[in-house]
Write an enzyme that holds these catalytic residues in place. Structure first.
Site, PDB file in Angstrom:
ATOM      1  N   ASP A 231       0.856  -1.182   0.000  1.00  0.00           N
ATOM      2  CA  ASP A 231       0.000   0.000   0.000  1.00  0.00           C
ATOM      3  C   ASP A 231       0.893   1.232   0.000  1.00  0.00           C
ATOM      4  O   ASP A 231       2.120   1.106  -0.020  1.00  0.00           O
ATOM      5  CB  ASP A 231      -0.929   0.005   1.227  1.00  0.00           C
ATOM      6  CG  ASP A 231      -0.170   0.172   2.551  1.00  0.00           C
ATOM      7  OD1 ASP A 231       1.073   0.267   2.537  1.00  0.00           O
ATOM      8  OD2 ASP A 231      -0.831   0.219   3.601  1.00  0.00           O
ATOM      9  N   ASP A 233       1.408   4.730   2.325  1.00  0.00           N
ATOM     10  CA  ASP A 233       1.000   5.339   3.591  1.00  0.00           C
ATOM     11  C   ASP A 233       1.398   6.816   3.633  1.00  0.00           C
ATOM     12  O   ASP A 233       2.532   7.161   3.302  1.00  0.00           O
ATOM     13  CB  ASP A 233       1.689   4.623   4.764  1.00  0.00           C
ATOM     14  CG  ASP A 233       1.503   3.116   4.723  1.00  0.00           C
ATOM     15  OD1 ASP A 233       0.397   2.658   5.012  1.00  0.00           O
ATOM     16  OD2 ASP A 233       2.476   2.391   4.380  1.00  0.00           O
ATOM     17  N   ASP A 321      -3.344   4.475   2.710  1.00  0.00           N
ATOM     18  CA  ASP A 321      -3.719   4.803   4.089  1.00  0.00           C
ATOM     19  C   ASP A 321      -3.345   6.246   4.387  1.00  0.00           C
ATOM     20  O   ASP A 321      -2.230   6.672   4.073  1.00  0.00           O
ATOM     21  CB  ASP A 321      -2.977   3.897   5.088  1.00  0.00           C
ATOM     22  CG  ASP A 321      -3.494   2.468   5.089  1.00  0.00           C
ATOM     23  OD1 ASP A 321      -4.587   2.242   4.538  1.00  0.00           O
ATOM     24  OD2 ASP A 321      -2.811   1.591   5.644  1.00  0.00           O
TER      25      ASP A 321
HETATM   26  N1  DCT Z   1       3.090  -0.536  11.953  1.00  0.00           N
HETATM   27  C1  DCT Z   1       3.457  -0.903  13.239  1.00  0.00           C
HETATM   28  N2  DCT Z   1       2.811  -1.912  13.860  1.00  0.00           N
HETATM   29  C2  DCT Z   1       1.828  -2.576  13.241  1.00  0.00           C
HETATM   30  C3  DCT Z   1       1.452  -2.226  11.943  1.00  0.00           C
HETATM   31  C4  DCT Z   1       2.104  -1.198  11.309  1.00  0.00           C
HETATM   32  O1  DCT Z   1       4.345  -0.314  13.820  1.00  0.00           O
HETATM   33  N3  DCT Z   1       1.204  -3.565  13.891  1.00  0.00           N
HETATM   34  C5  DCT Z   1       3.775   0.579  11.283  1.00  0.00           C
HETATM   35  C6  DCT Z   1       5.018   0.137  10.629  1.00  0.00           C
HETATM   36  C7  DCT Z   1       4.825   0.350   9.177  1.00  0.00           C
HETATM   37  C8  DCT Z   1       3.640   1.299   9.074  1.00  0.00           C
HETATM   38  O2  DCT Z   1       2.949   1.156  10.288  1.00  0.00           O
HETATM   39  C9  DCT Z   1       2.807   1.038   7.868  1.00  0.00           C
HETATM   40  O3  DCT Z   1       2.334  -0.310   7.842  1.00  0.00           O
HETATM   41  P1  DCT Z   1       2.344  -1.191   6.543  1.00  0.00           P
HETATM   42  O4  DCT Z   1       1.861  -0.420   5.375  1.00  0.00           O
HETATM   43  O5  DCT Z   1       1.611  -2.455   6.857  1.00  0.00           O
HETATM   44  O6  DCT Z   1       3.885  -1.563   6.397  1.00  0.00           O
HETATM   45  P2  DCT Z   1       4.979  -1.129   5.349  1.00  0.00           P
HETATM   46  O7  DCT Z   1       6.261  -1.176   6.074  1.00  0.00           O
HETATM   47  O8  DCT Z   1       4.592   0.144   4.704  1.00  0.00           O
HETATM   48  O9  DCT Z   1       4.974  -2.321   4.328  1.00  0.00           O
HETATM   49  P3  DCT Z   1       4.366  -2.373   2.845  1.00  0.00           P
HETATM   50  O10 DCT Z   1       5.460  -1.874   1.983  1.00  0.00           O
HETATM   51  O11 DCT Z   1       4.038  -3.794   2.587  1.00  0.00           O
HETATM   52  O12 DCT Z   1       3.153  -1.494   2.808  1.00  0.00           O
HETATM   53 MG    MG Z   2       2.778   0.400   3.673  1.00  0.00          MG
END
Ligand code: DCT
Ligand code: MG
Length: 397
Positions: A231, A233, A321
């Protein structure tokens, strides 16, 4: 964010590593060379996107996920920590001896490393990968809105494929899951950096049309320099405190009018500074946020869409997000949303165990002084914790 699949709690405290000396191994060399030991905390390691031990860390992640599906927390966390340590190494592990001074590697992890070094793969991992339950839970949790609990429920009902789920009249899909199935092909396909840039332009235009003083920051994996993500963010806020409250609803209205909003789950803020510090572990922060699916046109992406061959629609659906903290919480929100998950877990664990402080996406609280520590930048937070600053692109733990 895909918090559904991340029910992990932080682990128990472990003794902190201290600096030590390893003798120089050069023939005739007698002067000991000081080598900085690898810390057991990801927030004291620099981890880029270049992984020199991918075969081993992929295997560890399969094992961790399998333990997670079986709700066995200890070994799950142990394999996640071990994988994270290996990701930080600027060299490839090619013997068990080379891992002697590394933290977070136990009997089980070492046995798996040994097997991979000798045979190129590990029996235990192969067994999991061919296991019907693992395969099914992996498939079901790949749908937006389906977490391990729902996947398990469907598995126990004897469902094994998407068509099984969709044909079963006793299964009631919620709106999120319906959307997840509707856009499955697009959402399960990785988002490219060029697509993330195009989305940034779209959000940037919308945010600034609404609030000229708006602050927009890319966060998550793309801020860490990843080439692909599941996604995109963003953090959006305004310099005027309180004005951020209306920001997300207005952005959502604008995207709707533009006809590019395919799905929206808006959660209003439940943030209340007077309820902090929180001693409970919470998977989610209390800031206003929205989980979106946007329609991205190929013409908006410089390098073209990351789509399947033969797909001639000219657009794709992408998960986005948006989080909207008040400006005085900006640094904490940015640090918390930048990840990686393991980096965040270890920041909080380091704060608690080594500094007697509580860190979350809202604040940093010093339990000894019984006071909140202010921060306007991420650097302020690292300084409060007595940690060397780690750049976002070094947080791929
Ligand atoms: N996060 C966290 N604890 C969680 C979920 C998320 O600390 N239980 C934080 C870390 C990353 C951020 O929120 C965004 O989450 P994701 O989009 O799921 O992770 P990402 O690192 O951006 O991975 P991706 O590239 O797959 O989106
Ligand atoms: Mg992400």
């Amino acid at each position: 964010i895909s918090w559904f699949t991340d029910s992990m709690k932080e682990g128990r405290p472990v003794a902190v590593e201290t600096r030590h000396l390893i003798p120089d191994s050069l023939p005739g060399g007698s002067t000991p060379t000081a080598v900085a030991p690898v810390s057991q905390y990801a927030c004291q390691r620099r981890t880029t996107t270049e992984n020199n031990n991918k075969i081993i860390t992929d295997a560890f992640e399969v094992l961790a996920e399998s333990y997670e599906f079986n709700e066995i927390e200890g070994p799950c966390l142990a394999f996640r920590r071990a994988a994270s340590v290996l990701k930080s190494l600027p060299w490839a592990v090619c013997s068990l001896e080379a891992t002697l001074d590394l933290p977070c590697l136990g009997e089980h992890t070492k046995a798996v490393i040994d097997e991979i070094l000798q045979c190129g793969r590990a029996f235990e991992v192969e067994k999991i990968l061919s296991d019907e339950r693992y395969q099914t839970l992996k498939l079901f949790t790949s749908v937006f809105g389906v977490g391990p609990k729902t996947a398990e429920k469907w598995y126990r009902r004897g469902l094994r494929s998407f068509s099984d789920v969709l044909a079963d009249h006793s299964v009631q899909l919620n709106r999120m899951q319906q959307t997840g199935f509707l856009h499955y092909g697009d959402i399960s396909r990785a988002v490219s950096k060029a697509e993330a840039r195009a989305l940034r332009n779209i959000i940037d235009e919308a945010v600034h049309a609404i609030a000229p003083d708006a602050v927009l920051a890319l966060t998550g994996g793309f801020r860490r320099g990843k080439e692909f993500g599941h996604d995109v963010d963003f953090i959006v806020t305004t310099t005027e405190l309180g004005k951020e409250e209306s920001l997300l609803p207005r952005i959502i209205r604008r995207l709707t009018k533009q006809g590019i909003l395919l799905y929206c789950d808006y959660q209003a803020s439940t943030f209340d500074m007077s309820k902090l510090p929180s001693y409970r572990f919470e998977a989610m922060d209390h800031f206003a946020k929205c989980f979106l699916i946007l329609r991205l046109e190929g013409s908006q992406v410089e390098e073209g869409l990351h789509i399947a061959e033969g797909d001639s629609r000219g657009w794709r659906a992408v998960r986005v997000d948006l989080v909207s903290p008040p400006m005085d919480r900006y640094a904490f929100a940015l640090l918390g949303w930048s990840g990686s998950r393991q980096f965040e877990r270890d920041l909080r664990r380091f704060a608690r165990v080594e500094r007697h402080m509580l860190l979350d996406n809202h604040a940093l609280y010093d339990k000894t002084k019984k006071e909140f520590l202010a921060a306007t930048t991420e650097k302020d937070i690292f300084a409060h914790l007595g940690l060397e600053y780690i750049e976002p692109w070094q947080r791929n733990a």
